[in-house]
Motif scaffolding. Sequence first.
Motif, PDB file in Angstrom:
ATOM      1  N   PRO A  40      15.382   6.682  27.159  1.00 33.71           N
ATOM      2  CA  PRO A  40      16.339   5.729  26.582  1.00 33.71           C
ATOM      3  C   PRO A  40      17.763   6.276  26.500  1.00 33.71           C
ATOM      4  O   PRO A  40      18.731   5.550  26.751  1.00 33.71           O
ATOM      5  CB  PRO A  40      15.774   5.426  25.191  1.00 33.71           C
ATOM      6  CG  PRO A  40      14.822   6.536  24.894  1.00 33.71           C
ATOM      7  CD  PRO A  40      14.295   7.020  26.221  1.00 33.71           C
ATOM      8  N   GLY A  41      17.904   7.564  26.152  1.00 30.22           N
ATOM      9  CA  GLY A  41      19.240   8.142  25.982  1.00 30.22           C
ATOM     10  C   GLY A  41      20.006   8.195  27.291  1.00 30.22           C
ATOM     11  O   GLY A  41      21.135   7.715  27.402  1.00 30.22           O
ATOM     12  N   VAL A  42      19.376   8.779  28.309  1.00 26.95           N
ATOM     13  CA  VAL A  42      20.027   8.929  29.614  1.00 26.95           C
ATOM     14  C   VAL A  42      20.278   7.560  30.248  1.00 26.95           C
ATOM     15  O   VAL A  42      21.355   7.301  30.803  1.00 26.95           O
ATOM     16  CB  VAL A  42      19.153   9.825  30.533  1.00 26.95           C
ATOM     17  CG1 VAL A  42      19.629   9.760  31.968  1.00 26.95           C
ATOM     18  CG2 VAL A  42      19.169  11.264  30.031  1.00 26.95           C
ATOM     19  N   SER A  43      19.303   6.662  30.119  1.00 21.84           N
ATOM     20  CA  SER A  43      19.465   5.333  30.716  1.00 21.84           C
ATOM     21  C   SER A  43      20.641   4.590  30.101  1.00 21.84           C
ATOM     22  O   SER A  43      21.380   3.882  30.791  1.00 21.84           O
ATOM     23  CB  SER A  43      18.182   4.515  30.551  1.00 21.84           C
ATOM     24  OG  SER A  43      17.105   5.199  31.146  1.00 21.84           O
ATOM     25  N   ASN A  44      20.807   4.760  28.786  1.00 26.45           N
ATOM     26  CA  ASN A  44      21.934   4.115  28.096  1.00 26.45           C
ATOM     27  C   ASN A  44      23.262   4.645  28.647  1.00 26.45           C
ATOM     28  O   ASN A  44      24.182   3.877  28.935  1.00 26.45           O
ATOM     29  CB  ASN A  44      21.814   4.413  26.597  1.00 26.45           C
ATOM     30  CG  ASN A  44      22.726   3.569  25.732  1.00 26.45           C
ATOM     31  OD1 ASN A  44      22.946   2.390  26.009  1.00 26.45           O
ATOM     32  ND2 ASN A  44      23.268   4.180  24.683  1.00 26.45           N
ATOM     33  N   LEU A  45      23.327   5.967  28.843  1.00 29.62           N
ATOM     34  CA  LEU A  45      24.563   6.565  29.381  1.00 29.62           C
ATOM     35  C   LEU A  45      24.816   6.081  30.811  1.00 29.62           C
ATOM     36  O   LEU A  45      25.953   5.788  31.189  1.00 29.62           O
ATOM     37  CB  LEU A  45      24.480   8.095  29.345  1.00 29.62           C
ATOM     38  CG  LEU A  45      24.423   8.736  27.954  1.00 29.62           C
ATOM     39  CD1 LEU A  45      24.267  10.249  28.062  1.00 29.62           C
ATOM     40  CD2 LEU A  45      25.671   8.399  27.135  1.00 29.62           C
TER      41      LEU A  45
ATOM     42  N   SER B 136      32.688   2.405  35.235  1.00 29.49           N
ATOM     43  CA  SER B 136      33.232   2.830  36.524  1.00 29.49           C
ATOM     44  C   SER B 136      33.095   1.747  37.592  1.00 29.49           C
ATOM     45  O   SER B 136      33.520   1.937  38.733  1.00 29.49           O
ATOM     46  CB  SER B 136      32.517   4.106  36.996  1.00 29.49           C
ATOM     47  OG  SER B 136      31.146   3.823  37.235  1.00 29.49           O
ATOM     48  N   GLY B 137      32.445   0.643  37.251  1.00 31.65           N
ATOM     49  CA  GLY B 137      32.283  -0.457  38.199  1.00 31.65           C
ATOM     50  C   GLY B 137      31.370  -0.126  39.367  1.00 31.65           C
ATOM     51  O   GLY B 137      31.522  -0.671  40.454  1.00 31.65           O
ATOM     52  N   ARG B 138      30.415   0.763  39.142  1.00 32.49           N
ATOM     53  CA  ARG B 138      29.470   1.109  40.210  1.00 32.49           C
ATOM     54  C   ARG B 138      28.064   0.670  39.814  1.00 32.49           C
ATOM     55  O   ARG B 138      27.698   0.751  38.638  1.00 32.49           O
ATOM     56  CB  ARG B 138      29.457   2.637  40.431  1.00 32.49           C
ATOM     57  CG  ARG B 138      30.682   3.137  41.186  1.00 32.49           C
ATOM     58  CD  ARG B 138      30.632   4.645  41.321  1.00 32.49           C
ATOM     59  NE  ARG B 138      30.680   5.294  40.018  1.00 32.49           N
ATOM     60  CZ  ARG B 138      30.291   6.543  39.785  1.00 32.49           C
ATOM     61  NH1 ARG B 138      29.815   7.279  40.758  1.00 32.49           N
ATOM     62  NH2 ARG B 138      30.385   7.054  38.574  1.00 32.49           N
TER      63      ARG B 138
ATOM     64  N   LYS C 247      27.383  13.365  30.563  1.00 37.10           N
ATOM     65  CA  LYS C 247      28.026  13.043  29.279  1.00 37.10           C
ATOM     66  C   LYS C 247      29.542  13.142  29.376  1.00 37.10           C
ATOM     67  O   LYS C 247      30.263  12.287  28.864  1.00 37.10           O
ATOM     68  CB  LYS C 247      27.520  13.997  28.192  1.00 37.10           C
ATOM     69  CG  LYS C 247      26.072  13.769  27.817  1.00 37.10           C
ATOM     70  CD  LYS C 247      25.777  14.603  26.592  1.00 37.10           C
ATOM     71  CE  LYS C 247      24.320  14.949  26.476  1.00 37.10           C
ATOM     72  NZ  LYS C 247      24.055  15.806  25.325  1.00 37.10           N
ATOM     73  N   THR C 248      30.006  14.207  30.020  1.00 38.27           N
ATOM     74  CA  THR C 248      31.462  14.376  30.157  1.00 38.27           C
ATOM     75  C   THR C 248      32.061  13.208  30.957  1.00 38.27           C
ATOM     76  O   THR C 248      33.079  12.632  30.570  1.00 38.27           O
ATOM     77  CB  THR C 248      31.787  15.696  30.893  1.00 38.27           C
ATOM     78  OG1 THR C 248      31.073  16.733  30.248  1.00 38.27           O
ATOM     79  CG2 THR C 248      33.267  16.003  30.894  1.00 38.27           C
ATOM     80  N   ASP C 249      31.401  12.856  32.042  1.00 37.60           N
ATOM     81  CA  ASP C 249      31.942  11.806  32.909  1.00 37.60           C
ATOM     82  C   ASP C 249      31.923  10.430  32.242  1.00 37.60           C
ATOM     83  O   ASP C 249      32.860   9.651  32.398  1.00 37.60           O
ATOM     84  CB  ASP C 249      31.175  11.754  34.235  1.00 37.60           C
ATOM     85  CG  ASP C 249      31.393  13.029  35.061  1.00 37.60           C
ATOM     86  OD1 ASP C 249      32.209  13.872  34.633  1.00 37.60           O
ATOM     87  OD2 ASP C 249      30.747  13.166  36.114  1.00 37.60           O
ATOM     88  N   VAL C 250      30.865  10.130  31.514  1.00 33.86           N
ATOM     89  CA  VAL C 250      30.835   8.825  30.819  1.00 33.86           C
ATOM     90  C   VAL C 250      31.973   8.790  29.810  1.00 33.86           C
ATOM     91  O   VAL C 250      32.700   7.798  29.717  1.00 33.86           O
ATOM     92  CB  VAL C 250      29.522   8.563  30.037  1.00 33.86           C
ATOM     93  CG1 VAL C 250      29.461   7.120  29.583  1.00 33.86           C
ATOM     94  CG2 VAL C 250      28.309   8.887  30.830  1.00 33.86           C
ATOM     95  N   GLY C 251      32.129   9.886  29.060  1.00 39.42           N
ATOM     96  CA  GLY C 251      33.204   9.947  28.065  1.00 39.42           C
ATOM     97  C   GLY C 251      34.554   9.664  28.711  1.00 39.42           C
ATOM     98  O   GLY C 251      35.322   8.820  28.226  1.00 39.42           O
ATOM     99  N   GLU C 252      34.821  10.343  29.815  1.00 41.60           N
ATOM    100  CA  GLU C 252      36.118  10.160  30.503  1.00 41.60           C
ATOM    101  C   GLU C 252      36.281   8.722  30.994  1.00 41.60           C
ATOM    102  O   GLU C 252      37.341   8.116  30.861  1.00 41.60           O
ATOM    103  CB  GLU C 252      36.208  11.100  31.715  1.00 41.60           C
ATOM    104  CG  GLU C 252      36.914  12.423  31.541  1.00 41.60           C
ATOM    105  CD  GLU C 252      37.870  12.554  30.382  1.00 41.60           C
ATOM    106  OE1 GLU C 252      38.890  11.827  30.359  1.00 41.60           O
ATOM    107  OE2 GLU C 252      37.609  13.390  29.490  1.00 41.60           O
ATOM    108  N   ALA C 253      35.213   8.190  31.580  1.00 45.09           N
ATOM    109  CA  ALA C 253      35.293   6.818  32.126  1.00 45.09           C
ATOM    110  C   ALA C 253      35.582   5.813  31.006  1.00 45.09           C
ATOM    111  O   ALA C 253      36.361   4.870  31.191  1.00 45.09           O
ATOM    112  CB  ALA C 253      33.994   6.470  32.843  1.00 45.09           C
ATOM    113  N   VAL C 254      34.973   6.032  29.842  1.00 46.61           N
ATOM    114  CA  VAL C 254      35.182   5.094  28.736  1.00 46.61           C
ATOM    115  C   VAL C 254      36.603   5.248  28.168  1.00 46.61           C
ATOM    116  O   VAL C 254      37.264   4.255  27.831  1.00 46.61           O
ATOM    117  CB  VAL C 254      34.097   5.265  27.649  1.00 46.61           C
ATOM    118  CG1 VAL C 254      34.418   4.460  26.400  1.00 46.61           C
ATOM    119  CG2 VAL C 254      32.731   4.859  28.212  1.00 46.61           C
ATOM    120  N   VAL C 255      37.077   6.482  28.090  1.00 46.78           N
ATOM    121  CA  VAL C 255      38.460   6.705  27.642  1.00 46.78           C
ATOM    122  C   VAL C 255      39.414   5.908  28.543  1.00 46.78           C
ATOM    123  O   VAL C 255      40.304   5.201  28.058  1.00 46.78           O
ATOM    124  CB  VAL C 255      38.820   8.212  27.677  1.00 46.78           C
ATOM    125  CG1 VAL C 255      40.326   8.427  27.566  1.00 46.78           C
ATOM    126  CG2 VAL C 255      38.103   8.956  26.549  1.00 46.78           C
TER     127      VAL C 255
END
Length: 329
Positions: free
Chosen positions: A237-242, A250-252, A270-278
Amino acid sequence: MRVFSGIQPTGAKHIGNYIGAMRQYVATQDANEGGAYFCIVDLHSITVEYDPRDLHDRSLDLAALLFAVGLDADRCVLFCQSHVAAHSEAAWLLSAVTGFGQLGRMTQFKEKGEGKEFVSAGLFTYPVLMAGDILLYQTDIVPIGDDQRQHLELARDVAERFNSRYGETFKVPRAVYPEVGARIMDLQEPTKKMSTTNGTPQGTVLVLDDPDTIRKKFKTAVTDSGREIRFVPEEKPGVSNLIEILSVASGRPIAEVEEDYDGRGYGDLKTDVGEAVVELFRPVRERYAELRSDEDELRRLLRIGAEKAQTTSAPTLHHMYERMGFVAR
Ligand code: TYM
């Protein structure tokens, strides 16, 4: 097609609201000739304990936020529910065709009432008000997140019961859920939906959080055992949510995200999701600050919205009274 949806002003808006709902509002405002109506459902917000000053400020905050994410007063109708009296009136009339038993089965009622010393009658009848919101506008489609599914079913039942008892009056609306992100989960407890009322503060990413807070929340997100980055919500669940959040930000497509992370670790994800959301929220934050600083303009736009909403809903309310047998004024 006519579009209608509602969102509560209280509680800070989070990425679940954005992905599950707001993003869909923006996408539907142009695609539908019948017009798109979006309602700040302030009357719904008084059904749980709240502070009146907070309700006032949060309603204006939400108006600014909705414009900041891309709603446009020239292309849709944005208004406050309390500005259009038809909503309160419709709720009372529709309570005549809503089953007490069905209201008692609403999971949101059970969740929000659980363990509370005081549970208001409004929390119980809340879905009737919501049915009225939708039905008053002869709505075809309702963009919502997955947690509103049961309420939408109830609105459809209410419409059908009214139509069969009093004659054809309402369109029976259909819900539209986003293909990706209909249920964004809490980053700390990924088996629970993200929510400002029942979630964890650290696991709830707000649209207006500053960039460092967003990064930190993603960095400390709870992931699952194992190492593979794969989209399997029941197992991971955690990874799938990310993955879902990254896919939207990111529109992919999900499959492409999975492929990209093949053989890489959770830390990277985690780092990449954070950056994409920022990056996703950066322009929203900037526009929000600008729009929120001009309260007169927000009030003006909401007044225009309320006038349009009032004009559109009036004939349906009139038919309701008439068909239910009330004496005309
Ligand atoms: P509210 O204010 O709780 O939520 C607003 C919208 O955000 C969606 N949402 C989510 N989507 C994905 N993941 C999540 N974790 C998440 N959390 C919230 C909700 O599904 C909703 O679309 N009862 C409604 C408001 C309402 C309404 C209406 C909606 C009142 N009248 C008429 C549609 C039509 C509510 O409390 O939403």
